[in-house]
Structure formats: structure tokens, C-alpha cells
Motif scaffolding. Structure first.
Motif, PDB file in Angstrom:
ATOM      1  N   TYR A   7       6.697 -11.104 -11.689  1.00 51.66           N
ATOM      2  CA  TYR A   7       6.418 -11.599 -10.338  1.00 51.66           C
ATOM      3  C   TYR A   7       6.592 -13.117 -10.274  1.00 51.66           C
ATOM      4  CZ  TYR A   7       4.483  -7.022  -9.175  1.00 51.66           C
ATOM      5  OH  TYR A   7       4.328  -5.674  -8.934  1.00 51.66           O
ATOM      6  N   ALA A   8       6.996 -13.583  -9.105  1.00 54.86           N
ATOM      7  CA  ALA A   8       7.212 -15.018  -8.919  1.00 54.86           C
ATOM      8  C   ALA A   8       6.088 -15.676  -8.131  1.00 54.86           C
ATOM      9  CB  ALA A   8       8.542 -15.257  -8.191  1.00 54.86           C
ATOM     10  N   PHE A   9       5.354 -14.910  -7.331  1.00 53.20           N
ATOM     11  CA  PHE A   9       4.300 -15.466  -6.474  1.00 53.20           C
ATOM     12  C   PHE A   9       2.949 -14.809  -6.706  1.00 53.20           C
ATOM     13  CE2 PHE A   9       1.716 -15.195  -2.623  1.00 53.20           C
ATOM     14  CZ  PHE A   9       1.550 -16.541  -2.321  1.00 53.20           C
ATOM     15  N   LEU A  10       2.893 -13.500  -6.696  1.00 46.90           N
ATOM     16  CA  LEU A  10       1.622 -12.770  -6.754  1.00 46.90           C
ATOM     17  C   LEU A  10       0.904 -13.002  -8.078  1.00 46.90           C
ATOM     18  CD1 LEU A  10       2.920  -9.369  -5.341  1.00 46.90           C
ATOM     19  CD2 LEU A  10       1.546 -11.042  -4.091  1.00 46.90           C
ATOM     20  N   ASN A  11      -0.409 -13.294  -8.001  1.00 51.79           N
ATOM     21  CA  ASN A  11      -1.189 -13.371  -9.231  1.00 51.79           C
ATOM     22  C   ASN A  11      -1.643 -11.955  -9.611  1.00 51.79           C
ATOM     23  OD1 ASN A  11      -3.676 -12.753  -7.863  1.00 51.79           O
ATOM     24  ND2 ASN A  11      -3.921 -14.898  -7.314  1.00 51.79           N
ATOM     25  N   LEU A  12      -2.430 -11.839 -10.673  1.00 54.02           N
ATOM     26  CA  LEU A  12      -2.788 -10.515 -11.189  1.00 54.02           C
ATOM     27  C   LEU A  12      -3.535  -9.668 -10.159  1.00 54.02           C
ATOM     28  CD1 LEU A  12      -3.891 -11.526 -14.794  1.00 54.02           C
ATOM     29  CD2 LEU A  12      -1.897 -10.137 -14.199  1.00 54.02           C
ATOM     30  N   ASP A  13      -4.518 -10.271  -9.491  1.00 50.85           N
ATOM     31  CA  ASP A  13      -5.292  -9.527  -8.498  1.00 50.85           C
ATOM     32  C   ASP A  13      -4.439  -9.137  -7.302  1.00 50.85           C
ATOM     33  OD1 ASP A  13      -7.557  -9.726 -10.065  1.00 50.85           O
ATOM     34  OD2 ASP A  13      -8.341 -11.487  -9.017  1.00 50.85           O
ATOM     35  N   GLU A  14      -3.581 -10.062  -6.869  1.00 53.07           N
ATOM     36  CA  GLU A  14      -2.721  -9.794  -5.714  1.00 53.07           C
ATOM     37  C   GLU A  14      -1.676  -8.733  -6.048  1.00 53.07           C
ATOM     38  OE1 GLU A  14      -3.195 -14.417  -4.180  1.00 53.07           O
ATOM     39  OE2 GLU A  14      -1.396 -13.765  -5.259  1.00 53.07           O
ATOM     40  N   ALA A  15      -1.120  -8.797  -7.256  1.00 50.02           N
ATOM     41  CA  ALA A  15      -0.141  -7.791  -7.669  1.00 50.02           C
ATOM     42  C   ALA A  15      -0.777  -6.405  -7.703  1.00 50.02           C
ATOM     43  CB  ALA A  15       0.434  -8.154  -9.032  1.00 50.02           C
ATOM     44  N   ALA A  16      -2.015  -6.317  -8.193  1.00 48.73           N
ATOM     45  CA  ALA A  16      -2.714  -5.029  -8.220  1.00 48.73           C
ATOM     46  C   ALA A  16      -2.927  -4.500  -6.805  1.00 48.73           C
ATOM     47  CB  ALA A  16      -4.052  -5.180  -8.943  1.00 48.73           C
ATOM     48  N   PHE A  17      -3.279  -5.386  -5.874  1.00 48.15           N
ATOM     49  CA  PHE A  17      -3.479  -5.005  -4.475  1.00 48.15           C
ATOM     50  C   PHE A  17      -2.169  -4.480  -3.881  1.00 48.15           C
ATOM     51  CE2 PHE A  17      -3.215  -5.778   0.034  1.00 48.15           C
ATOM     52  CZ  PHE A  17      -4.457  -5.468   0.540  1.00 48.15           C
ATOM     53  N   VAL A  18      -1.087  -5.241  -4.045  1.00 44.10           N
ATOM     54  CA  VAL A  18       0.193  -4.874  -3.431  1.00 44.10           C
ATOM     55  C   VAL A  18       0.725  -3.579  -4.036  1.00 44.10           C
ATOM     56  CG1 VAL A  18       2.605  -5.571  -3.168  1.00 44.10           C
ATOM     57  CG2 VAL A  18       0.781  -7.221  -2.745  1.00 44.10           C
ATOM     58  N   GLU A  19       0.617  -3.406  -5.331  1.00 43.46           N
ATOM     59  CA  GLU A  19       1.090  -2.174  -5.949  1.00 43.46           C
ATOM     60  C   GLU A  19       0.307  -0.964  -5.450  1.00 43.46           C
ATOM     61  OE1 GLU A  19       0.915  -2.917 -10.122  1.00 43.46           O
ATOM     62  OE2 GLU A  19       2.592  -4.337 -10.101  1.00 43.46           O
ATOM     63  N   ALA A  20      -1.016  -1.125  -5.332  1.00 46.22           N
ATOM     64  CA  ALA A  20      -1.833  -0.032  -4.787  1.00 46.22           C
ATOM     65  C   ALA A  20      -1.466   0.252  -3.337  1.00 46.22           C
ATOM     66  CB  ALA A  20      -3.320  -0.380  -4.902  1.00 46.22           C
ATOM     67  N   LEU A  21      -1.206  -0.797  -2.572  1.00 44.90           N
ATOM     68  CA  LEU A  21      -0.833  -0.653  -1.164  1.00 44.90           C
ATOM     69  C   LEU A  21       0.459   0.129  -1.011  1.00 44.90           C
ATOM     70  CD1 LEU A  21      -1.111  -1.632   1.912  1.00 44.90           C
ATOM     71  CD2 LEU A  21       0.438  -3.475   1.208  1.00 44.90           C
ATOM     72  N   VAL A  22       1.507  -0.299  -1.714  1.00 40.49           N
ATOM     73  CA  VAL A  22       2.819   0.330  -1.521  1.00 40.49           C
ATOM     74  C   VAL A  22       2.842   1.751  -2.075  1.00 40.49           C
ATOM     75  CG1 VAL A  22       3.965  -1.906  -1.490  1.00 40.49           C
ATOM     76  CG2 VAL A  22       3.856  -0.630  -3.645  1.00 40.49           C
ATOM     77  N   ASP A  23       2.057   2.018  -3.130  1.00 36.19           N
ATOM     78  CA  ASP A  23       2.008   3.380  -3.657  1.00 36.19           C
ATOM     79  C   ASP A  23       1.213   4.316  -2.754  1.00 36.19           C
ATOM     80  OD1 ASP A  23       3.609   2.862  -5.806  1.00 36.19           O
ATOM     81  OD2 ASP A  23       1.976   2.670  -7.257  1.00 36.19           O
ATOM     82  N   HIS A  24       0.270   3.756  -1.998  1.00 32.03           N
ATOM     83  CA  HIS A  24      -0.461   4.583  -1.040  1.00 32.03           C
ATOM     84  C   HIS A  24       0.391   4.849   0.197  1.00 32.03           C
ATOM     85  CE1 HIS A  24      -4.083   6.292   0.863  1.00 32.03           C
ATOM     86  NE2 HIS A  24      -3.564   5.799   1.976  1.00 32.03           N
ATOM     87  N   MET A  25       1.077   3.841   0.685  1.00 29.97           N
ATOM     88  CA  MET A  25       1.891   4.013   1.883  1.00 29.97           C
ATOM     89  C   MET A  25       3.164   4.801   1.607  1.00 29.97           C
ATOM     90  SD  MET A  25       1.477   0.344   3.867  1.00 29.97           S
ATOM     91  CE  MET A  25       2.381   0.939   5.296  1.00 29.97           C
ATOM     92  N   VAL A  26       3.685   4.670   0.399  1.00 33.70           N
ATOM     93  CA  VAL A  26       4.901   5.403   0.017  1.00 33.70           C
ATOM     94  C   VAL A  26       4.625   6.115  -1.306  1.00 33.70           C
ATOM     95  CG1 VAL A  26       7.392   5.262  -0.338  1.00 33.70           C
ATOM     96  CG2 VAL A  26       6.261   3.570   1.115  1.00 33.70           C
ATOM     97  N   PRO A  27       3.907   7.229  -1.260  1.00 30.87           N
ATOM     98  CA  PRO A  27       3.591   7.949  -2.504  1.00 30.87           C
ATOM     99  C   PRO A  27       4.805   8.707  -3.034  1.00 30.87           C
ATOM    100  CG  PRO A  27       2.772   9.158  -0.612  1.00 30.87           C
ATOM    101  CD  PRO A  27       3.328   7.871  -0.074  1.00 30.87           C
ATOM    102  N   ALA A  28       4.822   8.923  -4.333  1.00 28.84           N
ATOM    103  CA  ALA A  28       5.904   9.712  -4.926  1.00 28.84           C
ATOM    104  C   ALA A  28       5.804  11.157  -4.467  1.00 28.84           C
ATOM    105  CB  ALA A  28       5.821   9.633  -6.444  1.00 28.84           C
TER     106      ALA A  28
END
Length: 237
Positions: A49-70
Motif C-alpha cells: 500500500y502507498a497510503f493506507l496504514n495498517l488499521d485503514e487497510a484492514a478497514f478497507v479490505e473488510a469493506l470491499v470484501d463485504h460489499m463484493v463477496p466471493a
């Protein structure tokens, strides 16, 4: 998302057409300063990642996996590269507000006047994630990425309807509109920008891609599946 007759394919197709409308509002100077301080004190950026810190990356990954689940239609949001797309956008010119007028005055505007905050998109994202995690800790005792599926859905419904009220942070509707916008862009943008890996988003909706001349196929394939694989910018170079 709660209507059993309205599938994820319909939701994602509708997102391409409709987008998300975010109400404009005002952030007071204290909020803007807090967001800037939060940005300056951000934790180290995780690998990849170039911008997101560890907490933010965890938030964004959880967000996108919830909105677009496999599922049988597409891989998960992270596997599609949506989190990478968002990170690159926040780290780049858009996130830095290069095309935004940032000199004020910061007065409440009408929705037709567009974005009216003294925060760059990157600052808005960072402040909104912090405020959302604060709400989650207060409500559930843990951050958004640690919530179960039903709790995440409850939080996202609260953000989208502005039923959640941030004690400190940006306007909820503006933050949600930006979240929604970037997830949809990561799903359907050209893969060259990091998202829509393997053109899965385009294949989902039958989009042919960046074809320079497509008019001869409009009538030929009207109401029929387009047979060719989508073409991206990288395929044309």
C-alpha cells in the motif's frame, strides 16, 4: 441489499448506472485540524500500500470484501484489487485534491454545488475510517474489520442512511458517498488502475472494454451477449 429478489448482479449493475449521491455539508475548523493531525500521525504503511496504514487497510479490505463477496460471479473485493485501487487513488492526485479548490470560505452549500469540505479526499477517507472505527468500538467493542457479517451490514446501512452520527469526524453522508464511489470505481474501472482484476467486473456486466470503434456491434449484438473478451488499455498498447 436486504430484498431477496434483488441479487448482487442486479445491485452491481445498478451501481454502474446510478452511482451514489452524497449530500454536501460543512466540517468545522476543529474537525479539519483533527483530520490533518490524524493524517500526520498515521501508522506505518503496510507492504503493498502507498497510503493506507495498517488499521485503514484492514478497514478497507473488510469493506470491499463485504460489499463484493466471493461467489460464483466474481472473486472477493480484495482479490479483484479494489483495495489496491482505493489506496492508489488516495495516494495520487485525486486523493491529494489536486483539482479541488481548497481556499475556502467553508460555508454550507446546496447539493448541486458539489463537494464543499476543507478536506482532501484522502483526509476525508482517513477521518471517516477513524470515526467509523470509533463508532464500532463504542457499539460493538471492536473495530469494523473485526465485526461479523451482520454487524458490518448494520454499520454500512447506518452510514448509507446517516443513522450513524459521528461524535468527531466528517459528515456521514459525504463519507459514505466517497466510500461507495471508490468501491464501484475499483470494481469497474480499467484494470490498469489496480482494480477490476482480470476484467472480472466488466465480464460481470457484459462490458466490452476500451474498444475505440464499437458502433458496428451495437445493432448486431442488441439484447445479445457480446462474445469477445473485454479489452483494456494495456491490451491496446
Amino acid at each position: 441489499m436486504t430484498n431477496p429478489g434483488f441479487g448482487r448482479r442486479d445491485f452491481l449493475k445498478g451501481a454502474v448506472v446510478g452511482g451514489a449521491a452524497a449530500a454536501t455539508s460543512v466540517v468545522n475548523p476543529q474537525t479539519a485540524e483533527s483530520a490533518e493531525a490524524s493524517s500526520n500521525a498515521a501508522a506505518p504503511v503496510p507492504q503493498g500500500y502507498a497510503f493506507l496504514n495498517l488499521d485503514e487497510a484492514a478497514f478497507v479490505e473488510a469493506l470491499v470484501d463485504h460489499m463484493v463477496p466471493a461467489d460464483d460471479l466474481t472473486p472477493s473485493g480484495t482479490d479483484l484489487g479494489i483495495a489496491i485501487f482505493i489506496d492508489r487513488a488516495l495516494a495520487g492526485a485525486w486523493g491529494k485534491g489536486d483539482r479541488l479548490y481548497m481556499q475556502g470560505p467553508w460555508k454550507q452549500g446546496a447539493p448541486s454545488q458539489g463537494y464543499q469540505l476543507p478536506l482532501t479526499p484522502a483526509q476525508l477517507y482517513r477521518a471517516g475510517i477513524t470515526a467509523t472505527n470509533a463508532h464500532c468500538r463504542k457499539t460493538y467493542g471492536k473495530t469494523f474489520d473485526a465485526l461479523d457479517e451482520s454487524q458490518r451490514e448494520e454499520v454500512l446501512q447506518g452510514l448509507s442512511t446517516a443513522k450513524i452520527k459521528f461524535e468527531q469526524g466528517p459528515p456521514v453522508r459525504v463519507f459514505w458517498g466517497t466510500l461507495y464511489q471508490t468501491v464501484m470505481e475499483g470494481m469497474f474501472s480499467d484494470p490498469i488502475y489496480g482494480g477490476n482484476r482480470n476484467k472480472a467486473g466488466w465480464k460481470l456486466i457484459g462490458f466490452p472494454g476500451a474498444i475505440a470503434v464499437h458502433r458496428e456491434n451495437v445493432e448486431k449484438y442488441r439484447d445479445k451477449p457480446f462474445p469477445n473478451d473485454p479489452v483494456g488499455i494495456a491490451d491496446m498498447s
